[in-house]
Design a protein around this motif. Sequence first.
Motif, short mmCIF file in Angstrom:
data_model
loop_
_atom_site.label_atom_id
_atom_site.label_comp_id
_atom_site.label_asym_id
_atom_site.label_seq_id
_atom_site.Cartn_x
_atom_site.Cartn_y
_atom_site.Cartn_z
N LYS A 255 -6.09 48.72 -29.09
CA LYS A 255 -5.53 49.56 -28.04
C LYS A 255 -6.30 49.46 -26.73
O LYS A 255 -5.72 49.60 -25.65
CB LYS A 255 -5.51 51.02 -28.51
CG LYS A 255 -4.45 51.31 -29.56
CD LYS A 255 -4.43 52.80 -29.88
CE LYS A 255 -3.33 53.11 -30.88
NZ LYS A 255 -3.28 54.57 -31.21
N TYR B 211 3.18 50.63 -25.77
CA TYR B 211 2.70 49.70 -26.78
C TYR B 211 2.89 50.28 -28.18
O TYR B 211 2.61 51.46 -28.42
CB TYR B 211 1.23 49.37 -26.55
CG TYR B 211 1.03 48.42 -25.40
CD1 TYR B 211 1.15 47.04 -25.58
CD2 TYR B 211 0.73 48.89 -24.13
CE1 TYR B 211 0.98 46.16 -24.52
CE2 TYR B 211 0.55 48.01 -23.07
CZ TYR B 211 0.69 46.65 -23.28
OH TYR B 211 0.52 45.78 -22.22
N ASP C 114 -7.95 46.86 -25.55
CA ASP C 114 -7.98 45.52 -24.97
C ASP C 114 -7.04 45.41 -23.78
O ASP C 114 -6.06 46.16 -23.66
CB ASP C 114 -7.59 44.47 -26.00
CG ASP C 114 -8.65 44.26 -27.05
OD1 ASP C 114 -9.80 44.68 -26.82
OD2 ASP C 114 -8.33 43.70 -28.12
N LYS C 115 -7.31 44.45 -22.92
CA LYS C 115 -6.38 44.12 -21.85
C LYS C 115 -5.30 43.20 -22.43
O LYS C 115 -5.62 42.20 -23.10
CB LYS C 115 -7.12 43.41 -20.72
CG LYS C 115 -6.23 43.10 -19.52
CD LYS C 115 -7.03 42.42 -18.41
CE LYS C 115 -6.13 42.09 -17.23
NZ LYS C 115 -6.89 41.43 -16.13
N PRO C 116 -4.02 43.50 -22.21
CA PRO C 116 -2.97 42.70 -22.84
C PRO C 116 -2.85 41.30 -22.26
O PRO C 116 -3.09 41.08 -21.07
CB PRO C 116 -1.70 43.52 -22.56
CG PRO C 116 -2.01 44.26 -21.31
CD PRO C 116 -3.48 44.60 -21.39
N ASP C 117 -2.48 40.36 -23.10
CA ASP C 117 -2.12 39.01 -22.66
C ASP C 117 -0.60 38.90 -22.62
O ASP C 117 0.11 39.58 -23.36
CB ASP C 117 -2.68 37.96 -23.63
CG ASP C 117 -4.20 37.91 -23.61
OD1 ASP C 117 -4.77 37.94 -22.50
OD2 ASP C 117 -4.80 37.84 -24.70
N LYS D 109 4.03 41.33 -24.08
CA LYS D 109 2.67 41.74 -23.77
C LYS D 109 2.02 42.18 -25.08
O LYS D 109 2.58 43.00 -25.80
CB LYS D 109 2.66 42.88 -22.75
CG LYS D 109 3.07 42.45 -21.35
CD LYS D 109 2.89 43.57 -20.35
CE LYS D 109 3.18 43.10 -18.93
NZ LYS D 109 2.97 44.18 -17.93
N LYS E 19 -1.84 42.88 -27.35
CA LYS E 19 -3.29 43.04 -27.42
C LYS E 19 -3.67 43.37 -28.85
O LYS E 19 -2.92 44.03 -29.58
CB LYS E 19 -3.77 44.11 -26.45
CG LYS E 19 -3.05 45.45 -26.57
CD LYS E 19 -3.48 46.37 -25.43
CE LYS E 19 -2.75 47.71 -25.50
NZ LYS E 19 -3.15 48.62 -24.40
#
Length: 219
Positions: A66, A32, A68-71, A61, A63
């Motif tokens: 850092k 990321y 957070d759960k990615p969408d 992907k 978020k």
Amino acid sequence: MKKICLLLVFSIALLKIGNSSNVLEINAFEKYKIATILFLDGTSIKGYGKLSGVLNKYKIKFKVSKDDKPDVWTELMVKGITFHDESGDTTFLYVKLSKNGYPILLELVEEGVVSLFMEIRTHWINSNVDSNTNFPMHTQVSKTITYFLKHNLSKEVLTTSSSQSLFGNVSSISFGFKKKLKRFFKGCIGIENKLDSGEFNRHTVPEMVYYYNDFCTDL
């Protein structure tokens, strides 16, 4: 004897290339990175993003922080994403290459009346085994650069690609490409003259796009 050895090495390499993986050469897949996601309504949010997927079926992907759960975002919801790092910004946009085709993520090189997009794929082979880790080591054999030229007025898309390998450069362009370029840049006398003189050719596609947007349009 030397020629025979070279041919043998080349043949073995080709066999291995056939079984190798193609990797899109961008850091956006590795981890990321600080990025800005671009929504279809013109809004944007800054956070962390990366790309995932294979064979042009890439998804974003993203978020906000850092932890957070990615969408997962696709062309149905977003226009693309811009990655930020020390070397500058790199933008990937969803591009529809044909009327009935699905949009795919491509790197934006130049935006204008004629927009230029690029995709780089690197071909690797397993060359040896690392004595320290026992994992296979990889050697780059060739790199394929594909350019996509999209005319924003006519919606026409022109595609060209070339490969750079250990054994030299190979262009992969259909016969009569010079005529296609003249038709694509129709009305730009400067490009037509430079194509005829050889100053512009299949290896100078980005320069042609810059020239067109700078000198052959009032928009």
